[in-house]
Each structure stands twice: as C-alpha cells, then as structure tokens.
Design an enzyme around this catalytic site. Structure first.
Site, PDB file in Angstrom:
ATOM      1  N   GLN A 141     -19.456 -13.401 -32.472  1.00  0.00           N
ATOM      2  CA  GLN A 141     -18.282 -12.971 -31.711  1.00  0.00           C
ATOM      3  C   GLN A 141     -17.446 -14.169 -31.255  1.00  0.00           C
ATOM      4  O   GLN A 141     -16.374 -13.988 -30.697  1.00  0.00           O
ATOM      5  CB  GLN A 141     -18.726 -12.170 -30.482  1.00  0.00           C
ATOM      6  CG  GLN A 141     -19.394 -10.849 -30.834  1.00  0.00           C
ATOM      7  CD  GLN A 141     -19.896 -10.092 -29.616  1.00  0.00           C
ATOM      8  OE1 GLN A 141     -21.049  -9.680 -29.596  1.00  0.00           O
ATOM      9  NE2 GLN A 141     -19.065  -9.891 -28.615  1.00  0.00           N
ATOM     10  N   ARG A 152     -21.053  -5.017 -23.565  1.00  0.00           N
ATOM     11  CA  ARG A 152     -19.788  -4.313 -23.333  1.00  0.00           C
ATOM     12  C   ARG A 152     -19.411  -4.364 -21.854  1.00  0.00           C
ATOM     13  O   ARG A 152     -19.175  -3.338 -21.206  1.00  0.00           O
ATOM     14  CB  ARG A 152     -19.886  -2.868 -23.809  1.00  0.00           C
ATOM     15  CG  ARG A 152     -18.500  -2.302 -24.125  1.00  0.00           C
ATOM     16  CD  ARG A 152     -18.553  -1.054 -24.928  1.00  0.00           C
ATOM     17  NE  ARG A 152     -17.188  -0.696 -25.314  1.00  0.00           N
ATOM     18  CZ  ARG A 152     -16.901   0.169 -26.267  1.00  0.00           C
ATOM     19  NH1 ARG A 152     -17.849   0.744 -26.924  1.00  0.00           N
ATOM     20  NH2 ARG A 152     -15.648   0.453 -26.568  1.00  0.00           N
ATOM     21  N   CYS A 153     -19.382  -5.568 -21.342  1.00  0.00           N
ATOM     22  CA  CYS A 153     -19.247  -5.757 -19.910  1.00  0.00           C
ATOM     23  C   CYS A 153     -18.797  -7.184 -19.666  1.00  0.00           C
ATOM     24  O   CYS A 153     -19.226  -8.094 -20.352  1.00  0.00           O
ATOM     25  CB  CYS A 153     -20.619  -5.512 -19.295  1.00  0.00           C
ATOM     26  SG  CYS A 153     -20.918  -6.309 -17.742  1.00  0.00           S
ATOM     27  N   GLU A 178     -14.143  -2.471 -22.176  1.00  0.00           N
ATOM     28  CA  GLU A 178     -15.410  -2.282 -21.481  1.00  0.00           C
ATOM     29  C   GLU A 178     -15.364  -1.258 -20.384  1.00  0.00           C
ATOM     30  O   GLU A 178     -16.405  -0.836 -19.879  1.00  0.00           O
ATOM     31  CB  GLU A 178     -15.861  -3.631 -20.969  1.00  0.00           C
ATOM     32  CG  GLU A 178     -15.873  -4.478 -22.185  1.00  0.00           C
ATOM     33  CD  GLU A 178     -16.312  -5.871 -22.055  1.00  0.00           C
ATOM     34  OE1 GLU A 178     -16.342  -6.357 -20.938  1.00  0.00           O
ATOM     35  OE2 GLU A 178     -16.618  -6.433 -23.099  1.00  0.00           O
TER      36      GLU A 178
END
Ligand code: CDP
Length: 784
Positions: free
Chosen positions: A219, A366-367, A735
């Site tokens: 990523q 996802r945060c 998110e």
C-alpha cells in the site's frame, strides 16, 4: 525486464504477451500473475509453538526433496546483517526468521526455495526443527506481570512496550469526582483481521543491471523502496518497487513482511527471480492484525445529561513484535479522537501496550490509526450513559454535540476539528429512518415481550495523515504528491504517491484533473504504484488519499492551468491579465467569442508556445495544514429471536459527511464495503487464541467473511460540510463505515436486550453470546 509473461486481460481472460510486463493498474494484474524465466518459489517453515526455544534446525532432508534449491535460516540472515527488520513506526524491530526462539504460532522459521511451488512446500515440510516449548503469555494482563519476559533482545526487561497519554489527568479526575452522574465500563475491541481478498506476495528479481525489480503487494511502494535501501544497503536508485493490483489492503499490506525480505535475499544469493505468495492461513495467522484494545471508559455528566469529563485507560495487546505502522509521534495512533463528536470540557486518555505470544498486531485495519477503537469506545459509552440517565440516546448526543458555530473546534485531547454540522446530519438520519415511528413500534413490541433494538452511532473521524509538523513514518514526512502531464491532444496522465487497492482512484483522480482543467475524464490516465514513475508519496491507508494526494492533484492541475493561461494569452494575442478561466475555457475578458479550450491550449503548448515554456505539466507536493474530520450518523434496527439469540439487522442507514463528494457512486461503494466489514466485526469476526496461545481462526471456515446472503441491505445518504482547508473541500471517506458502524450494531443489540437488564456485550455479538445473555437474564428473573 523481458520475458514470456502471463498477464490477465482487462476482462479477466488470461493471455500471453512477449513484452515488458509492467502492470497497468485497474486491469486485473496481480503479483501471482507474474512469471519470469528461471523463477523460483519460496515457502516458509512456520512454528507450531507460540513460544519455544529453537534448539536446532536440520535442513538436510529438505535439501533432498526434488526441486529444492536452497534453504536459509535466521542464523544465515543474521550473519548477513539481515536478521531483524525495523517496524514502520520505529518503536520496535521484528525477526525476519526466528533467531534463538519463536514468539508466536506460525512465526517464520526457515525459507525454502524450489523450482515449483509444490517442491517449495514439500521442502518446508521436510525441514526438521527442534523446539523446546516455553511458558506462553496469551493476554496483555498476564504480560503486565512480567513473570515471563518475552523479548530478552530488548534493553528494557519488561513486556511493556510503551505508555502514551494525552489530556489533563488531574483536571479530568477532579471533574469525574465532582460529577453528579458517572458511568464506567470496560469495552474490548477484539482482535480482528483485515483478510483482504488476495493475500500478500511478491516477486523479487535482480535484473541484468543488478537492479532490484520488486513486485509486491504494498500500500506504500515508495516507503518500501526507502526502507529496503536503509535496511539492505542497496542504493535507492537500484531499487524499483512496483505495486500492481492488490486485491484489497485495508492496512494489512502496509508492513514489510519476512516473506518479502527472504524473497529478496534468495534472489540475490541464488541469482534467480523468486516468488512468494502466502496462503490464506499464513495471511490470517502471521500478517498484520488489528485492534485488541481493552478500554476502561469513564464518563462524568450532570444529572440532566451534559457531559463533564471523559477518561479512557487502555491496555493494548500488540503481539510478539510491535508491527503497527503508526506515525512515529503517535504510538497509540490517533486514539485522541476518543472525545468523538461531543464537547467534553476536559478529558484524559492513556494507552499501555504489551508484548504477548501472538502474531504482531496493531495495524490500522480500514482505520486512521486506532480511530475505530476510539469511536467504538465513545459511542458505546454514550449509550451506557444514556441508559444510566434514563435519557434517549439520541437526545443525549444532541445535547452534547459540538455545535456548527464552534468549528474550527479545539478538542480536549488536542485536535482542531475542521468542520461539521452534527445536528444536521443527525436530523437527516432520524427523518430518513423514521425514528419516531420506530420508537413507537419498539414500545408496542416490548409490551409483547419482543426484542427490537435501535442503535445509533454519531461518530467523528480524523483522517488525512498528515501535516508534516506532526506526522512522519521512519522520519519521512507524511505529505503526498501529484504529477500531471497534458499531452498535445488534450489527453493526459496523472501520477500520485498513493496506491489504490480498489478505492477507485483511477476514476476520482481523473475527475479532479478533468474538473480543474475542463478536460474529458475518460482521456486522463491514472497511474500509481510504480516508484520509477510516480512522485514520492506515503501511500494509501487511513483514508489519507483524498485529503493528501487528492489535494495535490487539484493544486498541480491549477499550476497546469496557470501555465496554460500564459500560452492562451499568446495565442489569443492579449496580455495574460486579460485572460480569464470561465466555463471550463480561457476567454478574453468581456469577449466571450474569443476563447480557447484546454484541449486547444494543450496543442499550442507543443506547437506554438511563443516565449512561454513549452509543454504542459506540473508537479505538486502537498503538506496538509490540518487533518480532515469526516463524520456521520449511523442507525441500525435489529430484531432478536428470544429462543435462538439470532440477531436480524432489519435496517441500517448510514448518513455520511465527507465534505465535497468527488464521485457519489464510488463513495457509496466505499460505504457499502466498509459497512459489510463493520457488520462482520460486530457479529462474527474474532481472531481467538486459547490459553496456550494457539490461533483458533486459521481459515475462512473459522474466521467468517459475510457473503451477500448474510449482509444486510444498506441505506445511504450524505450531508456536505466542506473541509475549509482542502483545495476542493473534500474529506476522506474510505474508513468511515468501518469506524462508525460497529457501535451502531452493538448499540442496537444492547438496546434490544436492555429490557432484560443487559448493559454491555463485547464483540463479536454472536448468536451464542446473545442467547447466553438472554438465558442468564431469564435465570436471574426466575431467581428474583
Ligand atoms: O485513502 P483511501 O483512498 O483509502 O480513502 P479516501 O481518500 O477516503 O478515498 C476513497 C475513495 O473515495 C477514493 O476513490 C476517493 O477519491 C473517493 N472519495 C470521493 O469521491 N469523495 C470524497 N469526499 C472522499 C473520497
């Protein structure tokens, strides 16, 4: 690179082509599709023990397996100075292959290189490892006692990793003591796993020029390049990192994993390309976990429900190595957002993190770095307070919201919230869901003994890391970048330092360029993930792409426009000051017939630039002045079967405010995906360990991923409060649904069970857990 390469066509049909196999993103090209001549496969030997001394490793049988070419161990890596690798947030380091002892089940112990994938697996099975089991520390509360020290490699002889705190300890304690009403609750956010559709993998290859060609599921490709240069000593110009389509990331593909290092070492030592693709079980058992925060939350309030103070003390389980990729000044991430949407006059939060014999954890699934934990804690606690006060959970929130006129709002824990209109978003949600009618229906159902719950979550996030004065990873400031080139025909390319994993940057980045320059978005190519071509950036996670790269794109496009204005003035034969940008074209002020489209100016930039700099391109590095603070109101309506404990999510509404929306369909897709993950976390997902440190959720039959059959129907809407500092007013959104939804689900379940006296259940709220809670409540009633 040359060779016979199998790539997948845009419609998913495998095809062969003899050419440079550089991945074109968005076309379905995964690392596992890449095949190079002479390529070897890597398989890792993993420990069955969570904690054991390594007495010896015998590779002789493995070397006899047909096709096995080499085996390396931790000792080999240590001799080469590569035994340990630094973790991204700089607090810790991680063994590449076990040295001296293993610290978690499935830890990497040896690397086997073979001609085929099957031979590599057979070779790994043939490696004989002599383990002497050691006592296991399976939870952070046992770790706290320091009876067994897990990491003798560290100077500090304790399992404690760090203490972090923010806010005013004394004033908070005083305010809590003075509060007429007070609640406290331990809230656990369980250990869960991002479980991306594609697991991690890489192909490492040193080309004829001795340059490392590294195709990897990352990523953050540029950070990988720099980290590899720092760790291996290979000059950074001799490292080319390409991150193709990732098949999902969710934070799982931020850390550098041992498999990557072994593949590079293997490629270097053996002189052949090496591929490593992990299995689902390897992904679930050894790569970046999330959460595992035990949060003791206390809120003080006046008798009529005005909050007076918040205190949160957290015990965090980070596993065997602290693999969280948090910005270096934020070991507990952005947990300071725990005051949420509410005007707490004073607050204090502290986190103590511990090593345990579990896989390395703490990644931002996802945060935006511990924001999900914080949001869940405050949204659950507000419901508990409402229950204590006998006030409707909606009214309690309304009473304590930061008001629209208070923005920019300095929170008690140090953030300056950029913008928001919480009351409006709440009102839109209540109206859309028909809140009053639902309350009436609930009343009637309760009278009949039926269990119906309405759960609300009115969360605030902090995303867009971030401003360089606060945010860095390994010292590298967390700005991001964009480079735009407009070709003579008005088509163009935009490259950024971010890396989409399915978020649709290919669409939204093109839209921003098109909007700023009056071009057709279909003719703007978007390219990310190739460190040779993309400008430097910190990658995509923590909903940072739109707040950082999105802003950089808009600003780079504006630079292009300024260059184009000069050329337009030359072609229109007027002074630059007489040219204005109107209705997506340059026109001579007051003479609407004398105008040039950007397409026409682009052609002139290469054919008739006059005295101006030819060509039409710009690069922008963007250092955000602040984070963005997306927010939302989520409402869940559930019904619970009293006999079986089955929870049915009857309705779920998400009203999000992510500022200006670039693409409504993509935003809706982001919300649907994140809600489905939030639903899974709330009801079915937990990476469990038994008391001996054995991982009980090693595959998708034990770690459940919801299909469309289990997932509820999602209703969505949005409000728009632009970010005042972002060039196009956008905030991040990816998110929000994962951050905001778990509390809405759990609040709904507890609301349904509240007539039975149930006050809190930890996630996942499984059918069994709910059934037991109902049974226990009924037993209590029977005894009474
Ligand atoms: O960093 P990441 O891409 O995961 O998250 P994001 O910045 O929240 O963006 C997710 C997707 O939603 C991207 O394609 C964004 O451009 C898009 N988006 C949008 O269309 N409008 C917004 N206000 C925010 C995001």
């Amino acid at each position: 690179m040359t060779g016979d390469t199998t790539v997948r066509g845009s419609v998913g049909v495998p095809m062969k082509r003899k050419e440079d196999p550089r991945f074109i993103q968005g076309k379905g090209h995964y690392v596992d599709d890449l095949s190079l001549p002479g390529m070897l496969y890597l398989s890792l030997v993993r420990s069955p023990y969570p904690h054991a001394e390594l007495k010896g490793i015998d590779i002789s049988e493995a070397m006899k397996v047909p096709g096995v070419v080499a085996v390396i161990t931790g000792k080999d890596l240590e001799a080469a100075g590569l035994g340990w690798l630094p973790t991204f947030h700089g607090f810790d380091k991680q063994m590449v292959l076990a040295i001296g002892k293993v610290l978690f089940q499935y830890q990497e112990v040896a690397a086997v290189f073979a001609e085929t994938r099957g031979a590599a697996v057979d070779g790994a099975e043939a490696v004989q490892v002599d383990y002497a089991p050691l006592p296991v520390v399976a939870d952070p509360f046992t770790a706290k006692t320091d009876r067994v020290i897990l990491r003798p490699d560290r100077e500090s002889k304790t399992n404690h990793i760090f203490h972090w705190e923010v806010g005013d300890r004394d004033k908070t304690a005083q305010a809590l003591d003075a509060s007429p009403k007070r609640i406290s609750q331990r809230i656990w956010f369980q250990r869960c796993h991002p479980a991306p559709l594609e697991p991690c993998g890489c192909v490492a290859h040193f080309d004829a020029m001795g340059r490392l060609q590294f195709y990897v599921t990352s990523q953050a490709p540029h950070v990988y390049r720099t980290a590899l240069a720092l760790v291996t000593g290979i000059p950074e110009d001799k490292i080319h990192v390409v991150s193709p389509d990732l098949g999902g990331g969710f934070g799982n593909k931020v850390p550098v994993y041992p498999g990557y290092v072994c593949a590079i070492v293997g490629a270097l030592k053996i002189g052949r390309p090496v591929k490593w693709i992990e299995t689902r079980t390897e992904n679930l058992t050894s790569t970046g976990f999330a959460r595992d925060y035990h949060m003791d939350v206390e809120i003080g309030a006046t008798a009529d429900g005005k909050v007076t103070a918040l205190r949160v003390r957290t015990t965090a389980d980070h596993g065997a190595f602290d693999a969280a990729a948090d910005p270096s000044k934020y070991p507990a991430g952005l947990f300071g957002i725990v005051t949420g949407s509410y005007g707490f006059p004073v607050a204090h939060a502290e986190v103590d993190a511990y090593f345990t014999n579990k896989a390395p954890g703490g990644i931002a699934y996802r945060c935006s770095f511990r924001v999900t934990e914080a949001s869940y804690a405050i949204e659950r606690a507000m419901d508990i307070l409402a229950d204590e006060l006998g006030i409707d959970a909606v009214e309690l929130r309304r009473k304590n919201f930061v008001r629209k006129d208070q923005f920019p709002y300095p929170s008690a824990l140090g953030f300056t919230y950029d913008s928001g209109d919480y009351h409006k978003t709440l009102d839109v949600a209540l109206e859309k869901i028909g809140y009053q009618a639902l309350l009436e229906e609930q009343k009637q159902k309760r009278a009949k003994g039926e269990l119906m719950g309405i759960g609300i979550s009115t969360f605030t996030e902090v995303v867009g890391a971030g401003p360089s004065k606060h945010f860095d990873i390994l010292g590298i400031k967390m700005f991001d970048s964009a480079e735009i080139r407009i070709h003579p025909t008005g088509a163009g390319i935009v490259r950024t330092g971010t890396k989409s994993q399915g978020q649709g940057h290919e669409t939204t980045w093109a839209q921003i360029v098109a909007e700023e320059l009056g071009l057709d978005p279909q003719t703007i190519m978007v390219e990310e993930g190739d460190t040779d071509t993309a400008p430097y950036g910190l990658g995509t996670y923590a909903s940072r792409s739109t707040p950082t790269a999105g802003a950089a794109i808009a600003m780079a496009a504006r630079r292009v426009r300024e260059r184009a204005r000069k050329i337009a003035a030359h072609v229109l034969e007027v002074g630059e000051a007489d040219v204005e940008w109107k209705d997506y074209a340059f026109q001579v002020k007051g003479v609407p017939t004398k105008r040039l489209t950007m397409k026409e100016v682009a052609f002139a930039a290469y054919t008739n630039p006059g005295q101006n700099e030819p060509g039409l391109e710009a690069t922008q590095y963007y250092d955000p002045p602040n984070m963005t603070f997306p927010n939302g109101t989520y409402i869940a309506v559930v019904e619970i079967d009293r006999d079986t404990g089955e929870v049915r999510v009857r309705r779920f509404l998400a009203v999000d405010d992510c500022g200006v929306v670039i693409n409504p369909m993509i935003v809706e897709g982001q919300i649907h995906g994140g809600l489905t993950e939030g639903f899974a976390i709330a009801f079915m997902q937990e990476i469990q360990y038994d008391k001996d440190g054995n991982n009980l959720n090693t595959n998708f039959t034990d770690y459940l991923v919801p299909t469309s059959l289990e997932s509820p129907h999602w209703e969505t809407a949005n409000t728009v409060t632009p970010s005042p500092h972002h060039p196009i007013g956008a905030k991040g959104v990816g998110e929000s649904p994962n951050v905001g939804s778990p509390a809405a689900f759990v609040n709904a379940v507890i609301d349904a069970l509240s007539p039975l006296g149930v006050r809190h259940l930890d996630m996942p709220v499984t059918r069994e857990k709910v059934w037991r809670a109902i049974r226990d409540a009924e037993a209590r009633k029977g005894r009474a």
